[in-house]
Design a protein around this motif. Sequence first.
Motif, PDB file in Angstrom:
ATOM      1  N   LYS A 208       0.925  -1.200   0.240  1.00  0.00           N
ATOM      2  CA  LYS A 208       0.389  -0.001   0.116  1.00  0.00           C
ATOM      3  C   LYS A 208       1.110   1.143   0.411  1.00  0.00           C
ATOM      4  O   LYS A 208       0.737   2.672  -0.667  1.00  0.00           O
ATOM      5  N   ASN A 209       2.245   0.866   0.554  1.00  0.00           N
ATOM      6  CA  ASN A 209       2.725   2.642   0.791  1.00  0.00           C
ATOM      7  C   ASN A 209       3.464   2.513  -1.091  1.00  0.00           C
ATOM      8  O   ASN A 209       3.482   4.138  -0.768  1.00  0.00           O
ATOM      9  N   TYR A 210       4.241   1.716  -1.116  1.00  0.00           N
ATOM     10  CA  TYR A 210       4.415   1.962  -2.260  1.00  0.00           C
ATOM     11  C   TYR A 210       3.911   2.437  -2.819  1.00  0.00           C
ATOM     12  O   TYR A 210       4.376   2.901  -4.263  1.00  0.00           O
ATOM     13  N   ALA A 211       2.377   2.075  -3.203  1.00  0.00           N
ATOM     14  CA  ALA A 211       1.957   2.101  -4.648  1.00  0.00           C
ATOM     15  C   ALA A 211       1.788   3.906  -4.109  1.00  0.00           C
ATOM     16  O   ALA A 211       1.275   5.112  -5.020  1.00  0.00           O
ATOM     17  N   GLU A 212       0.707   4.465  -3.135  1.00  0.00           N
ATOM     18  CA  GLU A 212       0.640   5.449  -2.725  1.00  0.00           C
ATOM     19  C   GLU A 212       2.460   6.188  -3.006  1.00  0.00           C
ATOM     20  O   GLU A 212       2.459   7.713  -3.606  1.00  0.00           O
ATOM     21  N   LEU A 213       3.488   5.596  -2.647  1.00  0.00           N
ATOM     22  CA  LEU A 213       4.824   6.652  -3.731  1.00  0.00           C
ATOM     23  C   LEU A 213       5.065   6.306  -4.984  1.00  0.00           C
ATOM     24  O   LEU A 213       5.199   7.394  -5.597  1.00  0.00           O
ATOM     25  N   VAL A 214       4.411   4.930  -5.551  1.00  0.00           N
ATOM     26  CA  VAL A 214       4.251   5.949  -7.111  1.00  0.00           C
ATOM     27  C   VAL A 214       3.154   6.281  -7.761  1.00  0.00           C
ATOM     28  O   VAL A 214       3.442   7.538  -8.555  1.00  0.00           O
ATOM     29  N   GLU A 215       2.286   6.835  -7.007  1.00  0.00           N
ATOM     30  CA  GLU A 215       1.278   7.666  -7.213  1.00  0.00           C
ATOM     31  C   GLU A 215       1.411   9.164  -7.050  1.00  0.00           C
ATOM     32  O   GLU A 215       1.178   9.980  -7.123  1.00  0.00           O
ATOM     33  N   ALA A 216       2.823   9.568  -6.100  1.00  0.00           N
ATOM     34  CA  ALA A 216       3.160  10.702  -5.541  1.00  0.00           C
ATOM     35  C   ALA A 216       3.701  11.466  -6.487  1.00  0.00           C
ATOM     36  O   ALA A 216       4.716  12.385  -6.807  1.00  0.00           O
TER      37      ALA A 216
END
Length: 541
Positions: A208-216
């Motif tokens: 979940k965190n990694y997906a947020e980082l990619v999205e950011a």
Amino acid sequence: MKHLLLGDEAIAQGAIDAGLSGVYAYPGTPSTEITEYIQLSERRKGYEAKGRIFCQWATNEKTAMEGALGMSYMGKRALVCMKHVGMNVCADAFMNAAITGVNGGLVVVAADDPSMHSSQNEQDSRFYAKFAMIPCLEPSNQQEAYDMMHYAFDLSESLRTPILLRVTTRMAHSRAVVETIDTPREQNTLAAPENTNHFILLPAFARKNYAELVEAQAYFVQTSDESQYNTYTKGSNPKKAIVTTGIAYNYLMEVIGERREANGESILKITQYPLPEALIEQMVADGAEEILVMEEGQPVVEELLRGLVPSTVAVKGRLTGDLPRMGELTPDSVRDALLPNSLIAISPKSVPELVVGRPPALCQGCGHRDMYAALNEVAAEHEGAKIFGDIGCYTLGALSPFHAIHACVEMGASITMAKGAADAGQFPSFAVIGDSTFTHSGMTGLLDCVNSKANVVVLISDNLTTGMTGGQDSAGTGKLDAICLGLGVEPDHVRVVVPLPKHMEEIKQVLREEVAYNGTSVVIARRECIQTLKRHLKAKK
Ligand code: SF4
């Protein structure tokens, strides 16, 4: 207020004024002065003062990074400082801090050393920011270094991500006038994160965190485009453009000076990454046909630009030979790269060779000298003896007059390479490592030796300090014998000698006995660095 500050000092003062609560660092040129400056300013405050900043040398860069992440977890602003190769040591914590994100602002300063003035390679830390997918700042002068620390902590807290601030040797070690604010920001109050799951990298949370980082990432690019630190100026001849990063912008301004208008190139100044894509698009839309990239270190921007601009646009720089492929940029190399492109000629200046080459050498009277004198004699008694060295003043044992070391790669590698050589059948196999390097990265290698009963003799040259970087505290001072015993070295084979000429026969005898022992031995050659000893004696007067 105005101060004459080194780049490192500007970073330190900027961090203090931005409400820093703790600095975590391992000494390494050219980054050491950041932490020393903060330590000095804390000492001036007095130990009872309110709002104190935690500042103690860490055992290595990984423990430094983790300590800072813990402080950030509790909502406080934390700073981590290291030289570029320290990024390799802290990489595990650094990469994963990008996944956890931060609570209080977290800034990592990596000081790169192009031209390898005091390093084993010239790797470019900007790759680490790209690798971890976090923003990177690269000041072009000392004032910007100071101002950027405020900005970096604010950015870290608003984006909830660590920020990498990259400097190079000339920026870190040159002085300029810096204007500072009158009233430092208060430190953050203690406040644990509301969602602790962010800091628990179980796969379900980490995904979940990694997906947020990619999205950011798109927002990070937008932040770069809107940053006050990235500027694009269209020139009168926009077919030609110059892209500069960090201190290269300073060099360009020095060389072009008032001729800038006459030359007419468009200039894109990049001091915040990821690359500002809208500004690059604008440069191309304005008609750029040839872009010269000036960057300190490896050709990071030059390579990335090729993927961003149309193939009809020529991108030049270090890869095309328009600038030197390796080493530091200088105002002269920048000028030379500009000459064929300039609308008006800039007369070349010759650089007089003012400084006579001075090969580095161990200080006269240093204990490392006596240790090597004894070791060389004992090693010479065995044809083909191998001595694996490590990183510290004692690396100079590779040079005249000792020529003692046969390998030196990175922190801690002496012990593990000596072990590997012994595993392969080498006898005798010696490792030479300093006390600070031993606790930084040597202890785990010694445990490997003990576990496989490797036939190695490890010499820990214990000068009671981190000598090479100027005498900072060493994490293992007073504990080395106990550490070696705790790691399982047989008590009879942890030996202590005093490296002085008058003890030469005794040292050689101890070494001979340990060479004869079929197992792992440690010989600790303990005598204080004479430079720190002089300072301590002076302070006592
Ligand atoms: S600084 Fe200290 S440890 Fe380094 S060479 Fe000089 S005396 Fe030896």
